[in-house]
Motif scaffolding. Structure first.
Motif, PDB file in Angstrom:
ATOM      1  N   SER A  73      64.924 -27.038  28.838  1.00  0.00           N
ATOM      2  CA  SER A  73      64.287 -26.311  27.741  1.00  0.00           C
ATOM      3  C   SER A  73      65.227 -25.309  27.100  1.00  0.00           C
ATOM      4  O   SER A  73      65.037 -24.947  25.930  1.00  0.00           O
ATOM      5  CB  SER A  73      63.033 -25.596  28.254  1.00  0.00           C
ATOM      6  N   LEU A  74      66.237 -24.839  27.827  1.00  0.00           N
ATOM      7  CA  LEU A  74      67.180 -23.883  27.258  1.00  0.00           C
ATOM      8  C   LEU A  74      68.101 -24.562  26.243  1.00  0.00           C
ATOM      9  O   LEU A  74      68.380 -24.026  25.173  1.00  0.00           O
ATOM     10  CB  LEU A  74      68.009 -23.224  28.363  1.00  0.00           C
ATOM     11  N   CYS A 157      65.469 -32.700  21.880  1.00  0.00           N
ATOM     12  CA  CYS A 157      64.021 -32.533  21.849  1.00  0.00           C
ATOM     13  C   CYS A 157      63.705 -31.072  21.547  1.00  0.00           C
ATOM     14  O   CYS A 157      64.054 -30.185  22.336  1.00  0.00           O
ATOM     15  CB  CYS A 157      63.393 -32.954  23.187  1.00  0.00           C
ATOM     16  N   ARG A 158      63.075 -30.825  20.426  1.00  0.00           N
ATOM     17  CA  ARG A 158      62.687 -29.464  20.049  1.00  0.00           C
ATOM     18  C   ARG A 158      61.538 -28.998  20.957  1.00  0.00           C
ATOM     19  O   ARG A 158      60.507 -29.662  21.070  1.00  0.00           O
ATOM     20  CB  ARG A 158      62.272 -29.410  18.590  1.00  0.00           C
ATOM     21  N   THR A 159      61.728 -27.870  21.608  1.00  0.00           N
ATOM     22  CA  THR A 159      60.741 -27.374  22.557  1.00  0.00           C
ATOM     23  C   THR A 159      59.590 -26.683  21.825  1.00  0.00           C
ATOM     24  O   THR A 159      59.775 -26.046  20.792  1.00  0.00           O
ATOM     25  CB  THR A 159      61.385 -26.385  23.536  1.00  0.00           C
ATOM     26  N   GLN A 160      58.411 -26.820  22.387  1.00  0.00           N
ATOM     27  CA  GLN A 160      57.206 -26.147  21.909  1.00  0.00           C
ATOM     28  C   GLN A 160      56.812 -25.113  22.959  1.00  0.00           C
ATOM     29  O   GLN A 160      56.256 -25.447  23.996  1.00  0.00           O
ATOM     30  CB  GLN A 160      56.075 -27.166  21.700  1.00  0.00           C
ATOM     31  N   LEU A 161      57.107 -23.850  22.664  1.00  0.00           N
ATOM     32  CA  LEU A 161      56.970 -22.801  23.675  1.00  0.00           C
ATOM     33  C   LEU A 161      55.813 -21.849  23.400  1.00  0.00           C
ATOM     34  O   LEU A 161      55.739 -20.792  24.039  1.00  0.00           O
ATOM     35  CB  LEU A 161      58.274 -21.983  23.755  1.00  0.00           C
ATOM     36  N   ARG A 162      54.930 -22.175  22.513  1.00  0.00           N
ATOM     37  CA  ARG A 162      53.877 -21.230  22.156  1.00  0.00           C
ATOM     38  C   ARG A 162      53.009 -20.897  23.373  1.00  0.00           C
ATOM     39  O   ARG A 162      52.603 -19.744  23.561  1.00  0.00           O
ATOM     40  CB  ARG A 162      53.020 -21.798  21.029  1.00  0.00           C
ATOM     41  N   GLY A 291      63.266 -13.106  29.056  1.00  0.00           N
ATOM     42  CA  GLY A 291      64.400 -13.558  28.252  1.00  0.00           C
ATOM     43  C   GLY A 291      65.307 -14.522  28.973  1.00  0.00           C
ATOM     44  O   GLY A 291      66.011 -15.317  28.342  1.00  0.00           O
ATOM     45  N   TYR A 292      65.301 -14.500  30.328  1.00  0.00           N
ATOM     46  CA  TYR A 292      66.130 -15.431  31.077  1.00  0.00           C
ATOM     47  C   TYR A 292      65.558 -16.850  31.064  1.00  0.00           C
ATOM     48  O   TYR A 292      66.272 -17.815  31.326  1.00  0.00           O
ATOM     49  CB  TYR A 292      66.275 -14.971  32.529  1.00  0.00           C
ATOM     50  N   LYS A 296      66.788 -18.723  23.575  1.00  0.00           N
ATOM     51  CA  LYS A 296      67.027 -17.572  22.697  1.00  0.00           C
ATOM     52  C   LYS A 296      66.846 -17.930  21.227  1.00  0.00           C
ATOM     53  O   LYS A 296      66.472 -17.086  20.422  1.00  0.00           O
ATOM     54  CB  LYS A 296      68.453 -17.041  22.921  1.00  0.00           C
ATOM     55  N   HIS A 297      67.136 -19.180  20.856  1.00  0.00           N
ATOM     56  CA  HIS A 297      67.151 -19.545  19.444  1.00  0.00           C
ATOM     57  C   HIS A 297      66.003 -20.486  19.085  1.00  0.00           C
ATOM     58  O   HIS A 297      66.086 -21.207  18.107  1.00  0.00           O
ATOM     59  CB  HIS A 297      68.478 -20.209  19.084  1.00  0.00           C
TER      60      HIS A 297
END
Length: 421
Positions: A73-74, A157-162, A291-292, A296-297
């Motif tokens: 995911s990073l 793969c664009r992550t969906q982190l909502r 944050g770890y 980040k982007h």
């Protein structure tokens, strides 16, 4: 010592008498399978499509037997480890079994024959991935070729982190021919079990929910007479959130309790201000920990970050309110008219059941001390009212801030705290 010429004569005689004789007998004969292999490849050209008419389409069937999937995911990449079964018909690799020792199938190396090149269109550009097959293939007498190489594909793969850490990721991989059109090489699925999950193992931190496949026809406006079909595989994965939830969800509840508890303490005690400041500091520590684990982007903002943002505003408001109430408690001038009116309105109405008083046993001492400071300027009754009016107003203000903070936190928990679906 014998002369050199004599020694040479003796040595020659020994060789002639087979004393040092070494005879190699090579009676190797090709069996039927080897002869068939040589006959099929004698005039074979592996650089060209295996059709006799260039207008003929080579239909290639594809099946993925998934073994392992790792998702980062990073870096926003997904890596697929699988056995890829591909089948097509080669018009130059067929024979009559009765004429070749009743052989119905033989094995050939993939580099000896023509093999289709299946490319991953959304591949990770930082990872080298070859579309050439290196495997041993099975060839039937009717020209059907089947290869099952072990391949690894890494795609973007664009992550969906909502809803992090209870997020569900949906990743799609697109496969097809890089240069050939659909009229030249037609990639399609096996009719039965296009995706096999019998030996699949979940990767670290992720659980595969389901896999779907779809064939895209590949019609484009630039090329109306040609098609570029693609095979789309969609993987739906769920994060195993037991660990991240313990780091994120529980501290979020603790931060709420710290802030609300500080609003219940007496402002005369410095513990209230210290507790509110500690709660604000905990927010920064919490943000650092999250944050770890969050990219980040990423353009998709986790709602837990929105909760921390709003919670920091509430905590900062609690600190400012504490300082303001401390200022009110120290005032020695009579309260304003609107303050007195507000106090009477609340104390004479149903609001008196809502306002909670501060348990401050030093109120009487404060009032007595204040009475001595302003002795001779006002009457005894007025002296007590100077302090009580400001204390009552501070209680009303503190109660309002507490109720508003509680309601806001309740809304934030319902909206911004992620839940396991």
């Amino acid at each position: 010592m014998l002369p050199t010429s004599v020694a040479f004569v003796i040595l020659s005689g020994l060789i002639q008498n087979n004393v040092w004789a070494c005879t190699v007998i090579n009676d190797y004969q090709l069996h039927d399978e080897a002869k068939l292999h040589d006959d099929l490849l004698s005039n074979y050209k592996s650089e060209f499509r295996p059709v006799k008419d260039h207008k003929t389409t080579v239909t290639v069937k594809v099946r993925f037997a998934l073994k392992y999937i790792s998702f980062d995911s990073l870096e926003e990449t997904i890596t697929l480890h699988s056995w890829l079964a591909i089948t097509w018909k080669d018009e130059f690799l067929h024979w009559t079994p009765s004429d070749c020792g009743d052989i119905k199938e033989i094995q050939m190396e993939s580099h000896e024959i023509w093999t289709p090149r299946l490319s991953l269109f959304n591949a990770d550009p930082t990872a080298y991935q070859s579309d050439t097959i290196y495997s041993t293939c099975l060839v039937n007498s009717d020209g059907t070729v089947t290869c099952v190489p072990h391949l690894s594909h890494t795609g973007i793969c664009r992550t969906q982190l909502r809803n992090w850490p209870y997020d569900v990721q949906v990743c799609s991989l697109f496969f097809g021919a890089w240069m050939h059109t659909g009229e030249q090489i037609n990639f399609t699925f096996y009719k039965t079990k296009p995706v096999v999950l019998d030996d699949y193992q979940n990767g670290p931190g992720w659980k595969l929910l389901n896999v779907s496949n779809e064939r895209l026809p590949g019609y484009y406006g630039c090329c109306p007479n040609s098609t570029y079909p693609m095979l789309k595989y969609t993987f739906r994965m769920e994060r195993e959130a037991a660990g991240p939830a313990a780091i994120v969800i529980i501290p979020s509840i603790v931060i709420i309790l710290l802030t609300l508890s500080s609003l219940l303490l007496d402002i005369k005690d410095n513990t209230r201000l210290c507790l509110a400041c500690f709660s604000l500091f905990s927010h920064f520590i919490f943000l650092t920990e999250i944050g770890y684990d969050i990219p980040k982007h990423s353009a998709d903002t986790p709602i837990i970050l929105l909760f921390i943002r709003d919670s920091m505003i509430i905590t900062l408001t609690a600190i400012l309110e504490t300082l303001f109430l401390m200022y009110l408690r120290s005032r020695t001038v009579p309260a304003y008219t609107w303050v007195v009116s507000l106090n009477r309105l609340v104390s004479n109405g149903p609001g008196k059941y809502v306002v909670f008083t501060e348990f401050d046993p030093s109120d009487v001492t404060d009032r007595k001390s204040l009475s001595e400071d302003i002795a001779g300027t006002v009457a005894n009754e007025d002296r007590n009212r100077v302090t009580s009016d400001w204390i009552q107003f501070a209680n009303i203000l503190n109660t309002c801030i507490f109720i508003i903070s509680f309601i806001v936190y309740l809304i934030l928990v319902c909206v911004y705290i992620p839940k396991d679906s």
